[in-house]
Write an enzyme that holds these catalytic residues in place. Sequence first.
Site, PDB file in Angstrom:
ATOM      1  N   HIS A  75      57.190  36.704  20.020  1.00  0.00           N
ATOM      2  CA  HIS A  75      58.539  37.050  19.578  1.00  0.00           C
ATOM      3  C   HIS A  75      59.521  36.698  20.711  1.00  0.00           C
ATOM      4  O   HIS A  75      60.548  36.060  20.513  1.00  0.00           O
ATOM      5  CB  HIS A  75      58.515  38.559  19.293  1.00  0.00           C
ATOM      6  CG  HIS A  75      59.797  39.163  18.852  1.00  0.00           C
ATOM      7  ND1 HIS A  75      59.883  40.454  18.441  1.00  0.00           N
ATOM      8  CD2 HIS A  75      61.047  38.671  18.779  1.00  0.00           C
ATOM      9  CE1 HIS A  75      61.128  40.740  18.120  1.00  0.00           C
ATOM     10  NE2 HIS A  75      61.856  39.671  18.316  1.00  0.00           N
ATOM     11  N   GLU A  98      51.294  27.623   6.134  1.00  0.00           N
ATOM     12  CA  GLU A  98      50.956  28.061   7.488  1.00  0.00           C
ATOM     13  C   GLU A  98      49.591  28.733   7.546  1.00  0.00           C
ATOM     14  O   GLU A  98      49.254  29.385   8.532  1.00  0.00           O
ATOM     15  CB  GLU A  98      52.048  28.959   8.066  1.00  0.00           C
ATOM     16  CG  GLU A  98      52.444  30.132   7.224  1.00  0.00           C
ATOM     17  CD  GLU A  98      53.596  30.947   7.828  1.00  0.00           C
ATOM     18  OE1 GLU A  98      53.916  30.799   9.015  1.00  0.00           O
ATOM     19  OE2 GLU A  98      54.167  31.762   7.078  1.00  0.00           O
ATOM     20  N   ASP A 153      51.717  29.509  13.051  1.00  0.00           N
ATOM     21  CA  ASP A 153      50.627  30.265  12.437  1.00  0.00           C
ATOM     22  C   ASP A 153      49.484  29.353  12.017  1.00  0.00           C
ATOM     23  O   ASP A 153      48.311  29.726  12.136  1.00  0.00           O
ATOM     24  CB  ASP A 153      51.142  31.059  11.230  1.00  0.00           C
ATOM     25  CG  ASP A 153      51.777  32.357  11.675  1.00  0.00           C
ATOM     26  OD1 ASP A 153      51.131  33.073  12.465  1.00  0.00           O
ATOM     27  OD2 ASP A 153      52.911  32.651  11.273  1.00  0.00           O
ATOM     28  N   CYS A 168      58.575  23.440  10.434  1.00  0.00           N
ATOM     29  CA  CYS A 168      59.507  24.344  11.128  1.00  0.00           C
ATOM     30  C   CYS A 168      58.834  25.094  12.275  1.00  0.00           C
ATOM     31  O   CYS A 168      59.461  25.924  12.916  1.00  0.00           O
ATOM     32  CB  CYS A 168      60.168  25.311  10.153  1.00  0.00           C
ATOM     33  SG  CYS A 168      59.017  26.406   9.334  1.00  0.00           S
TER      34      CYS A 168
HETATM   35  C1  PEP Z   1      55.306  29.255  12.048  1.00  0.00           C
HETATM   36  O1  PEP Z   1      54.383  30.051  11.858  1.00  0.00           O
HETATM   37  O2  PEP Z   1      55.153  28.078  12.437  1.00  0.00           O
HETATM   38  C2  PEP Z   1      56.707  29.677  11.826  1.00  0.00           C
HETATM   39  C3  PEP Z   1      57.698  28.814  11.904  1.00  0.00           C
HETATM   40  O3  PEP Z   1      56.931  30.984  11.583  1.00  0.00           O
HETATM   41  P1  PEP Z   1      56.896  32.141  12.696  1.00  0.00           P
HETATM   42  O4  PEP Z   1      56.822  31.487  14.040  1.00  0.00           O
HETATM   43  O5  PEP Z   1      58.133  32.945  12.496  1.00  0.00           O
HETATM   44  O6  PEP Z   1      55.663  32.887  12.318  1.00  0.00           O
HETATM   45 MG    MG Z   2      54.679  31.849  10.707  1.00  0.00          MG
END
Ligand code: PEP
Ligand code: MG
Length: 380
Positions: free
Chosen positions: A29, A270, A294, A341
């Site tokens: 985070h 993911e 993920d 993303c």
């Molecule tokens: C990911 O898992 O790549 C993603 C963009 O989501 P987060 O990092 O918020 O889990």
């Molecule tokens: Mg994710």
Amino acid sequence: MRVREFPKAVRFENMAIGFATVKGGVNSHAAILARSLGLPAVFGVQALSGELDGKQAILDGFNGKLYFEPNEATLKAMAEKLDETRKKRELLNKLKGLPSVTADGRRISLYANINHVTDIDEAINNDAEGIGLFRSEFLYLDRKSAPTEEEQFIAYKKVAVSMGDKKTIIRTLDIGADKQADYFKLPTEENPAMGLRAVRLCLAKPEIFKTQLRALYRASAFGNVAIMFPMITSVREVEDVLMIVNEVKSNLRREKIPFNAEAELGIMVETPAAVMISETLAEMVDFFSIGTNDLTQYTLAADRQNSNSGSFYDPHHPAVMKMIEMTVKSAKDAGIWVGICGEIAADLELTETFLRMGIDELSVSPRMLLPLRGKIRGMI
Ligand code: PEP
Ligand code: MG
């Protein structure tokens, strides 16, 4: 002076270099926030925490080197590097307003990842062509109760209006795992990354989900909003999500509340399960966005939060690349668009590979937009 070098897997933020006083204690985070603030950071270095507290250090985010108690020569060399970086940034600013197009004429959508409504200014300043991931869960964190429909509507509307006709992809609540909100009173899980998180939680608590969807659809009347669902692992989940979406839309229609009934609906790919059934999922939604953060942890059985799994957590692993390739193929076969993303969307070493695979969109932290445009245009 001591120098410590970090392997790629635990390195973070490759575009910034800065001077910092080091403090221990981080998680993914924090990593996401550091990147969006453009702060150089290295994670997963438990062995050093405490030892460094309060000491002067220089972190070179380009090569993953941490110099602590630097000598004069290092201070000078790093100051020069910082200056060079600023000059490069000025050059990159000249790319503002230019299309993200390859030498052979392929146009890539270059979108920004944002976590807070206030990040929108940085996205616009860096010439984002849209928002590829608005992590809506940040609206739910650091408070005593869930945000109301009205509070959410105001936030989503602000982002949608700010982006005008540019696409604004808002991800529904991805709480659980590394992002917890106590007021949900969820049972403690031994393995929360594999537990009741994201869309699983939304389907288990449909009232929370419906409140968010109402706010999202109401905001869709004010811009080009698309909605994205995280952590999908089955066809059944997508069917359940779409059923709730339809119920929310019918209610809004009955209440004569304006919304865009055609707002695009997409899923994050993911999990390895979503990749393996991506052919079927691609027939059910308007787009895919690959969440490599993920996807890497679930594919390689390497906890993205656990610094001990640093060397196992490798987004460049051929298994992850193959997962991306499979997802792109399924999307192309079904005629839907597909983007990335996760953090590696910003990895300039992989841009050519992604373009070759046929990726349509890359969504990255705002500060990486212009370097990535430079790479796509063949300047870097
Ligand atoms: C990911 O898992 O790549 C993603 C963009 O989501 P987060 O990092 O918020 O889990
Ligand atoms: Mg994710």
